[in-house]
Scaffold this motif. Structure first.
Motif, PDB file in Angstrom:
ATOM      1  N   GLN A 144       0.807  -1.217   0.000  1.00 39.62           N
ATOM      2  CA  GLN A 144       0.000   0.000   0.000  1.00 39.62           C
ATOM      3  C   GLN A 144       0.840   1.267   0.000  1.00 39.62           C
ATOM      4  O   GLN A 144       0.304   2.363   0.104  1.00 39.62           O
ATOM      5  N   GLU A 149       4.681   2.756  -2.023  1.00 39.85           N
ATOM      6  CA  GLU A 149       5.728   2.414  -2.995  1.00 39.85           C
ATOM      7  C   GLU A 149       6.847   1.638  -2.298  1.00 39.85           C
ATOM      8  O   GLU A 149       7.422   0.707  -2.857  1.00 39.85           O
ATOM      9  N   HIS A 150       7.134   2.050  -1.094  1.00 44.23           N
ATOM     10  CA  HIS A 150       8.205   1.388  -0.351  1.00 44.23           C
ATOM     11  C   HIS A 150       7.862  -0.075  -0.088  1.00 44.23           C
ATOM     12  O   HIS A 150       8.679  -0.973  -0.263  1.00 44.23           O
ATOM     13  N   ARG A 203       5.759  -1.842  -1.826  1.00 45.77           N
ATOM     14  CA  ARG A 203       5.743  -2.547  -3.109  1.00 45.77           C
ATOM     15  C   ARG A 203       7.154  -3.002  -3.476  1.00 45.77           C
ATOM     16  O   ARG A 203       7.369  -4.156  -3.859  1.00 45.77           O
ATOM     17  N   ASN A 210     -11.322  -3.407  -0.557  1.00 43.60           N
ATOM     18  CA  ASN A 210     -11.395  -2.059  -1.109  1.00 43.60           C
ATOM     19  C   ASN A 210      -9.997  -1.704  -1.604  1.00 43.60           C
ATOM     20  O   ASN A 210      -9.117  -1.381  -0.817  1.00 43.60           O
ATOM     21  N   PRO A 227      -9.318   5.714   0.097  1.00 40.26           N
ATOM     22  CA  PRO A 227      -8.848   7.082  -0.089  1.00 40.26           C
ATOM     23  C   PRO A 227      -7.448   7.314   0.468  1.00 40.26           C
ATOM     24  O   PRO A 227      -6.729   8.179  -0.005  1.00 40.26           O
ATOM     25  N   ARG A 228      -7.040   6.535   1.448  1.00 38.73           N
ATOM     26  CA  ARG A 228      -5.758   6.812   2.083  1.00 38.73           C
ATOM     27  C   ARG A 228      -4.627   5.948   1.551  1.00 38.73           C
ATOM     28  O   ARG A 228      -3.553   6.433   1.230  1.00 38.73           O
ATOM     29  N   TYR A 229      -4.839   4.661   1.470  1.00 44.32           N
ATOM     30  CA  TYR A 229      -3.750   3.770   1.051  1.00 44.32           C
ATOM     31  C   TYR A 229      -4.240   2.806  -0.013  1.00 44.32           C
ATOM     32  O   TYR A 229      -4.505   1.645   0.270  1.00 44.32           O
ATOM     33  N   THR A 240       0.698  -1.942   6.088  1.00 45.71           N
ATOM     34  CA  THR A 240       0.749  -0.483   6.210  1.00 45.71           C
ATOM     35  C   THR A 240      -0.269   0.012   7.216  1.00 45.71           C
ATOM     36  O   THR A 240      -0.002   0.880   8.032  1.00 45.71           O
ATOM     37  N   VAL A 241      -1.475  -0.560   7.152  1.00 48.13           N
ATOM     38  CA  VAL A 241      -2.524  -0.108   8.061  1.00 48.13           C
ATOM     39  C   VAL A 241      -2.584  -0.966   9.326  1.00 48.13           C
ATOM     40  O   VAL A 241      -3.340  -0.683  10.233  1.00 48.13           O
ATOM     41  N   ARG A 243     -10.025  -0.673  12.887  1.00 47.40           N
ATOM     42  CA  ARG A 243     -10.069   0.460  11.953  1.00 47.40           C
ATOM     43  C   ARG A 243      -9.401   0.091  10.631  1.00 47.40           C
ATOM     44  O   ARG A 243      -9.918   0.367   9.556  1.00 47.40           O
ATOM     45  N   ALA A 244      -8.242  -0.511  10.755  1.00 44.97           N
ATOM     46  CA  ALA A 244      -7.491  -0.867   9.553  1.00 44.97           C
ATOM     47  C   ALA A 244      -8.303  -1.817   8.689  1.00 44.97           C
ATOM     48  O   ALA A 244      -8.317  -1.702   7.454  1.00 44.97           O
ATOM     49  N   ILE A 303     -11.666  -2.339   8.676  1.00 51.24           N
ATOM     50  CA  ILE A 303     -12.865  -1.731   8.079  1.00 51.24           C
ATOM     51  C   ILE A 303     -12.456  -0.933   6.847  1.00 51.24           C
ATOM     52  O   ILE A 303     -13.154  -0.920   5.830  1.00 51.24           O
ATOM     53  N   GLU A 304     -11.304  -0.296   6.950  1.00 49.46           N
ATOM     54  CA  GLU A 304     -10.807   0.478   5.806  1.00 49.46           C
ATOM     55  C   GLU A 304     -10.509  -0.462   4.632  1.00 49.46           C
ATOM     56  O   GLU A 304     -10.741  -0.123   3.478  1.00 49.46           O
ATOM     57  N   PRO A 343     -14.685  -2.737   3.795  1.00 48.98           N
ATOM     58  CA  PRO A 343     -15.742  -1.880   4.370  1.00 48.98           C
ATOM     59  C   PRO A 343     -16.988  -2.649   4.809  1.00 48.98           C
ATOM     60  O   PRO A 343     -17.674  -2.219   5.738  1.00 48.98           O
TER      61      PRO A 343
END
Lengths: 414, 1003
Positions: A123, A125-126, A128, A161, A165-167, A278-279, A317-318, A320-321, A324
């Motif tokens: 999520q 570039e690093h 990846r 998802n 919007p964030r990652y 990431t999340v 939270r992570a 659900i993001e 969803p």
């Protein structure tokens, strides 16, 4: 040992299942064993099993202070993968994964190994670049992985998802033969197989001291009396530091609580294991239908098998993001286990300052997946004094700086 | 049949009708109904199917302990599976459907598992599905998964929102029954800040249902008075529909408030998660009735005696016309009496005790109800609905004495205190043999940071099942809580609650006690997961003797009700099987939450755009308006590049690199960490923190520094500027600002606490703009202000002044190899300066560039990037950075580690440049092959690619890599493996590909 099969179940059904024998014996400790393993978790039981199976050493006792499989073996999120970056890690985890493939048949106990595939999302570039590197490393290590596109991710996991919007998801490291297994069954299957070979699995037997003579272990003091042994293996995960202290040496280990949680069961909605580093969260679905969820470890040392709620919150939270649709599902249960973390987040399978004493610990947040490989290698180390699988994981590496650091490949507990 | 009675119902308003649908069928309930009471009022006894055998399931309970009545609730963005109908308040338009069946609730194909149940005992799957091997993944597992699970999967995003509340109180009282109310009164009167929460929509708990009188009045009157008193206290907060979900260390507790579940679509958040820090927690969480284990106790129509009473008293719903009561205690007689009073038939009370003689028993006999003592139920007759019970001797093996037709059975096996919240944080239990239950052991309460107990159980949750005792215990708990906090308990006499006295109960774990195997296979312990008495006995027989083994082997108590009805009964069966005492066998661990709570509530407001803070630089808006292609960098967003019309990412990066090298580029460098280190010992501190010597840096100068961790590995780099004698500004990587600041504070607070050094993270205080390229100086001079000439501001110097009228600090540093100035201005001025630079730079061909062009240019110049050339295993010596490691210092963090055997090994992989022979680009992360395999059968390697790019400047692929003894092997050609099985050859070269002598940046 009577073999398990659908025919055996049918036969027993006729007499209301009153004829089943014990899955494992409940022996009294003998005065002396060739080998004592402290800790009847997955790693300890697997060690005993391969001592018997690969080396014919069956005068073995596995001592457990509580109930077998009651530590991290029965508390983890059951993920099995071997897509590690460093050679020694990939070797032992892939050995474990390949043994899992046939473990049910080998033990005649269905451990429900489900090679459903494990994906680790990239999520940033690093991240990846890190996973592309891992894919290159795995190709040379004999570990089957690939770096897949966001479209392929979505195809494998329709509820994900990928354009958050964030990652947004940039791709994933995909191990198609990674998966899950039924954690308790792994411990029970090994215990049953050990018992069938004449190995004594002794529960409710707490080791309270390690008796020494001339720089060697002579035996252990337990809540059920003194027991002598020629060789001692310490395999107690979160409490390794306590046992090492009894043996008179120190370990570079910190013990922290790692938490997991499950949702209420729902019909199948996710067929693979997804890890989002990431999340900070990962999720799979058990055969019962529960979403099995984990995240990061607590930032402070302790021995309570609980943990702090804010980690649960961060993890949920992570997820659900990432997924969803899970927002209206409910958390059924959360729990914690004590994980033994080393400085480089890699395990210790090693000789110790005591000549005939060996230690297997430091699996941190990822020990379940390693159980068969760890038992295989540690049994070889104890029987022969060396094993290619364990060679890099000696205690000396901390003195020499020969770390096996996997942090680049996994920033989150697993 | 189950039906609505003509009169009664203390919680309903018969005149307010509420329409709803069940499996598409239109039904009607009334205001105040739960979904369960409304379904029962419509004679919908069959509501679902069990997990394993797909057995027909009806309501057993009336509250949070219900294992069966779970529905798919709502539609679309408000769809929710596994919603417990007994705790769902009915609203107009509610739509729900039953779960876990196909094709329909009445006719479920999965029910074939029922007749086959004999072949599917506990743990059968561990013994089967082993052969043939591929079948597990492809045949068995998909089948098991499909038939397991319960509710449907939501298809849409959640339409609701959630929020978090934070509360800090002296006393948290969980449970609004009479004990909880009295505890809150006692604590509130003493002046303590009190929060009282109740999971249902109603205060008072069971007392009003059970006909309790308090101080001579009906319980309801006292409850109303108590509430009025509590509402009058400013220091007391009351919340209904708010469940105590979990108790954690140091008095942290979770409340789960279902704000709008009963009024979906209004503007309020659906759920509110309360994060409560309480000095003392009183758990007045009540008790739960236990089922009895007799054959057929899972057939719809068999309910808890207390639940039958709840349905009649609260909602005027009778589960049956003819209800047989079966019990081992006096309390269930209340149910018989209430049913009789409501005009319903109670054919018999079957009492397993040899004799029964309390006042309630007498009352039943006087009312003419047939009471059969020493008797039990041999089996319940019926399939989807109870049709009768077969009477037997409790002491026997189940020979049928008589069949009694009935359409409902009310059972009571005694009561268990709700000890969950007491136990979450380590509270221990004690076995009460008289009442056959575990209750909190006050000597072993959970303790807080100071060693003091912080949880106090009260009322029936503390084992005081009788109303009078419960109320007194609530009072004592409230007073003891405030006293332990140093407050004086006030308040007069404890109110006196009264109810009919009860005779002793007798534990009955199996009915009849000598039941044979066939009956035991029909005695359900866990209704949802289909665990029976025979399963627990099988587990014990097979050596799964620990209660945790039994639980996991049989799945007892692992369903969505978490064993609220089944755990004690299962435990008792296990201990009997093992010939051990119940307390010796012990309980499984109680884990939060008390009942399941929504993920939405746990996440709160943090979702979508607010999932994590989005950090924006002062120029963020400009980038957005000018087509930035964003890249997340930590919580920042940075432009990866600025593609122009129709341009690919690659083309845009190429254009940006070339333009910067040939003309002029502009980079938003504001995300770089900027940490101020100040104080008399600042130089000494930085000498320890960096491998370089920083204390001898002159004010006005900059120095590139390296930071290692204790293990010697390179963790961050950046330029340090000395502002004055005692002040340094340390630049870190964008991703490193927070953790490097934390790292500094860690050392200052834990190790060098006596050093006079202060740190402040100023990252967001400054906007920082890199003006890069041959025309950089021309542009700044055109804008006017301070002298930026080579004499006044040489390479690696900084100076303060004004640029274009903005107060600025200008650093003459370069990460691209070009003439470059980094201009730091107050954040508020950043956008203004950026726009001035953009418009004034037009004549010099200025273009903004993004992170990728930055990366390409630094790689062309052979500069390392943290996270690319480093991965936590690389030391500065590996990267040819010996020049940045001071030889004059005694120590720095990581120095000792870097002297270890493996760190000084000449075989280490070291930084080199890599030039492909054909000019192509090496794949990211590729490894260099070495001959043969290692002992584990893995291919040997001798290096790897760390950065690889197409260089627009050199018009060929360039790469940096780490190669074994690399710097000694210049010119050697090595092979890199690609993922398609081929190899690429590359020559080992110097890592600096562009302007080796630094003429451009020093100009």
């Amino acid at each position: 040992m009577r073999r398990y099969s659908v025919f055996a179940v049918a036969r027993e059904a006729a007499r209301y299942h009153t004829g089943w024998e014990r899955a494992w014996a409940s022996p009294e400790p003998k005065k002396r064993y060739d080998v004592i393993i402290i800790g009847a978790g997955g790693h300890g039981l697997a060690t005993a099993y391969y001592l018997g199976k690969n080396f014919g050493i069956t005068n073995v006792a596995v001592l457990e202070k509580g109930w077998l499989g009651g530590g991290n073996t029965g508390r983890n999120t059951t993920i099995i993968r071997s897509n590690y970056l460093q050679d020694p890690s990939a070797a032992i985890y892939e050995k474990a994964r390949s043994l899992y493939e046939t473990l049910s048949q080998d033990l005649n106990y269905n451990v429900m190994f489900s090679p459903r595939g494990v994906m680790m999302l990239a999520q940033t570039e690093h991240e990846r670049r890190g996973y592309e590197r891992t894919a290159h490393a795995n190709a040379l290590q004999g570990v089957e992985t690939s770096f897949i596109s966001p479209d392929r991710v979505k195809q494998l996991v329709p509820i994900i998802n990928i354009s958050g919007p964030r990652y947004p998801v940039l791709g994933a490291l995909w191990q198609p033969r990674g998966g899950t297994a039924r954690h308790d069954a792994v411990a029970w299957g090994y215990a049953r197989a050990c018992s069938a070979m004449g190995i004594d699995v002794i529960q409710q037997c707490e080791v309270t001291g390690i008796r020494q003579k001339g720089g060697k272990v002579a035996g252990v003091t337990t809540s059920r009396g003194d027991i002598a042994c020629d060789k001692l293996g310490i395999v107690v995960a979160g409490h390794s530091g306590v046992l090492a202290q009894m043996a008179g040496f120190r370990l570079p280990i910190e013990s922290v609580a790692l938490q997991a949680l499950v949702s209420e069961p729902i019909k199948p909605c996710i067929d693979v294991v997804v890890m989002a580093n990431t999340v900070h969260g990962y999720m799979s679905q058990s055969d019962k239908g529960e979403l099995v969820i984990g995240g990061g470890a607590d930032g402070y040392n302790n021995y309570t098998q609980r943990g702090s709620f804010h980690h649960v919150e961060e993890t949920v939270r992570a997820l659900i993001e990432t997924f969803p649709i899970i927002s209206r599902l409910k958390m059924l249960r959360q729990w914690g286990g004590i994980v033994d973390m080393t400085g480089d987040r890699s395990p210790i399978l090693s000789k110790t300052p005591l000549e005939n004493c060996f230690i297997n610990c430091g699996w941190g947040t990822g020990g379940f997946k390693a159980i068969p490989g760890s038992g295989w290698g540690f049994a070889e180390l104890m029987a022969r004094g060396a094993s290619p699988l364990t060679e890099a994981f000696g205690l000396d590496r901390f003195r020499e700086g020969r770390f096996i650091d996997e942090s680049v490949a996994a920033g989150v507990a697993h | 049949m189950s039906t609505r009675l003509q009169t009664g119902g203390r919680l309903i308003d018969r005149n307010a009708r509420r329409g709803f649908t069940f499996n598409g069928r239109r039904l009607e309930g009334v205001a105040g109904d739960t979904l369960a009471s409304a379904l029962l009022a419509n004679d919908q006894m069959l509501v679902g199917r069990s997990f394993k055998y797909h057995r027909p399931r009806g309501f057993v309970a009336a509250g949070a302990e219900e294992p069966n009545g779970l529905v798919n609730l709502g539609t679309g963005g408000r769809f929710e599976p596994n919603q417990r109908a007994t705790t769902t308040e009915l609203f107009d338009g509610l739509a729900c459907a039953s779960q876990n069946h196909w094709p329909s609730l009445d006719f479920d194909i999965g029910a074939v598992n029922g007749p086959l149940a004999r072949f599917l005992p506990a743990g059968f799957y561990y013994k089967t599905f082993i052969q043939p091997r591929p079948f597990w993944k492809h045949v068995y597992e998909p089948f098991i998964r499909q038939s397991a699970g319960l509710g449907q999967v939501p298809a849409e995003r959640d339409a609701d929102r959630y929020e978090h509340f934070y509360a800090f109180v002296d006393v948290l009282v969980i449970g609004g029954g009479i004990a909880g109310l009295q505890a809150a009164l006692a604590a509130g009167r003493a002046g303590a800040r009190v929060l009282l929460i109740e999971q249902t929509a109603h205060w008072g708990g069971r007392a009003p249902v059970d006909g309790v009188t308090i101080d001579g009045h009906p319980a309801e009157a006292w409850i109303a008075r108590a509430l009025k008193a509590l509402e009058g206290m400013e220091n007391v907060t009351l919340r209904t529909r708010c469940m105590g979900a979990g108790v954690y260390d140091h008095g942290y507790a979770l409340g789960y408030e279902r704000v709008a579940d009963h009024s979906p679509g209004d503007t309020r958040p659906r759920h509110r998660l309360w994060k409560i820090r309480a000095a003392r927690i009183i758990t007045a969480t009540g008790a739960i009735e236990r089922p009895l284990s007799f054959a057929g106790n899972d057939i719809p129509g068999v309910m808890l005696a207390s639940a039958v009473r709840d349905y009649v008293a609260n909602w005027a719903v009778s589960p049956g016309d003819r209800t047989v009561v079966v019990t081992n205690n006096d309390d269930a007689y209340r149910t018989a009496l209430m049913l009789r009073e409501a005009g319903l038939v109670v054919p018999a009370i079957i009492d397993a005790r040899p004799t029964a003689s309390g006042p309630l028993v007498r009352a039943a006999r006087e009312a003419g109800i047939r009471v059969e003592t020493g008797r039990g139920i041999a089996r319940v007759k019926g399939a989807k609905r109870v049709t009768g019970v077969a009477l037997c001797a409790q002491a026997g093996e189940g020979a049928v004495l008589e069949e009694i037709p009935c359409d409902a059975v009310a059972m009571s096996g005694g009561w268990s205190p709700v000890v969950h919240l007491w136990s979450h944080c380590g509270g221990k239990l004690t076995w009460d043999a008289g009442q056959a239950h575990f209750r909190p052991d006050p000597e072993r309460a959970p303790t807080s940071h100071d060693g003091a107990p912080f949880v106090i159980a009260a009322g029936s949750a503390n084992g005081y099942l009788l109303a009078g005792e419960a109320l007194a215990d609530g009072d004592a708990a409230g007073k003891s809580a405030v006293r332990s906090l140093g407050m004086a308990a006030k308040g007069g006499a404890v109110p006196k609650a009264e109810a009919e006295a009860e005779g002793p109960m007798t534990p009955v774990w199996m009915m009849p006690q000598g039941a044979g195997a066939e009956l035991r296979m029909k005695m359900w312990l866990d209704y949802q997961n289909d665990v029976k008495v025979s399963d627990v006995q099988l587990a014990a027989r097979e050596g799964y003797e620990s209660v945790e083994h039994t639980k996991r082997y049989t799945t007892l108590g692992m369903a969505t009700d978490q064993g609220k009805l089944s755990n004690i009964n299962g435990l008792a069966v296990l201990s009997q099987s093992l010939g051990a005492d119940i307390p010796q066998v012990g309980t499984t661990t109680f884990r939060p939450p008390y009942t399941p709570i929504s993920f939405g509530a746990i996440a709160g407001e943090a979702r979508g755009d607010t999932f994590q803070p989005l950090r924006r630089t002062p120029m963020h808006r400009w980038h957005e308006e000018n087509g930035a292609d964003w890249e997340p960098v930590g919580q920042w967003r940075r432009p990866y590049c600025y593609p122009r019309d129709g341009e690919s990412r690659e083309d845009a990066v190429g254009r940006e690199v070339k333009n910067t090298r040939q003309n002029l580029g502009l980079l938003d460098a504001s995300t770089l960490g900027k940490i101020l280190v100040k104080g008399p010992d600042a130089g000494r501190f930085l000498d320890m923190l960096y491998t370089n010597m920083m204390s001898n840096l002159k004010p006005g100068k900059c120095r590139y520094g390296l930071m290692c961790n204790e293990n010697g590995f390179l963790m961050d780099d950046g330029v340090v500027a000395r502002i004055d004698e005692e002040t340094f500004l340390c630049h870190t990587t964008s991703g490193g600002a927070e953790h490097i600041h934390a790292h500094m504070e860690d050392w200052l607070q834990c190790e060098w606490w006596d050093w006079r050094v202060y740190t402040a993270n100023l990252t967001e205080q400054f906007a920082q703009i890199a003006v890069v390229g041959p025309h950089a100086r021309d542009l700044l001079e055109k804008l006017g202000g301070m002298d930026v000439g080579a004499g006044a501001l040489p390479f690696m110097a900084w100076s303060e002044g004004e640029i274009a009228g903005v107060r600025a600090r200008v650093y003459r540093i370069s990460f691209s190899g070009e003439l470059s100035y980094e201009i730091a201005v107050p954040a508020s001025q950043g956008l203004a300066l950026w726009e001035k630079l953009v418009s004034a730079g037009e004549e010099f061909g200025l273009m903004p560039y993004g992170t990728e062009a930055l990366h390409v240019m630094r790689a062309e110049k052979g500069f390392i990037m943290i996270g690319d050339e480093t991965d936590g295993t690389v030391i500065p010596q590996d990267l040819g950075l010996h020049w940045a490691i001071s030889k004059k210092k005694d120590d720095y963090i990581g120095k000792r580690a870097q002297q270890r055997a493996h760190m000084v090994d000449p075989e280490r992989w070291q930084l080199v440049g890599l030039e492909t022979l054909g000019g192509g680009v090496l794949p990211e992360g590729a490894y260099a092959l070495a001959p043969d395999q290692n002992a584990n059968g893995q291919r040997n390697t001798q290096g790897r690619v760390t950065s690889t790019y197409y260089s627009p400047t050199l018009e060929r692929g360039i790469a940096l890599g780490l190669v074994r003894r690399g710097p000694e092997r210049m010119g050697e050609i090595i092979e890199f493996a690609t993922l398609d099985g081929t190899t690429m050859s590359a020559k080992i070269v110097d890592p600096v590909f562009y302007d080796k002598d630094g003429e451009k940046q020093n100009v």
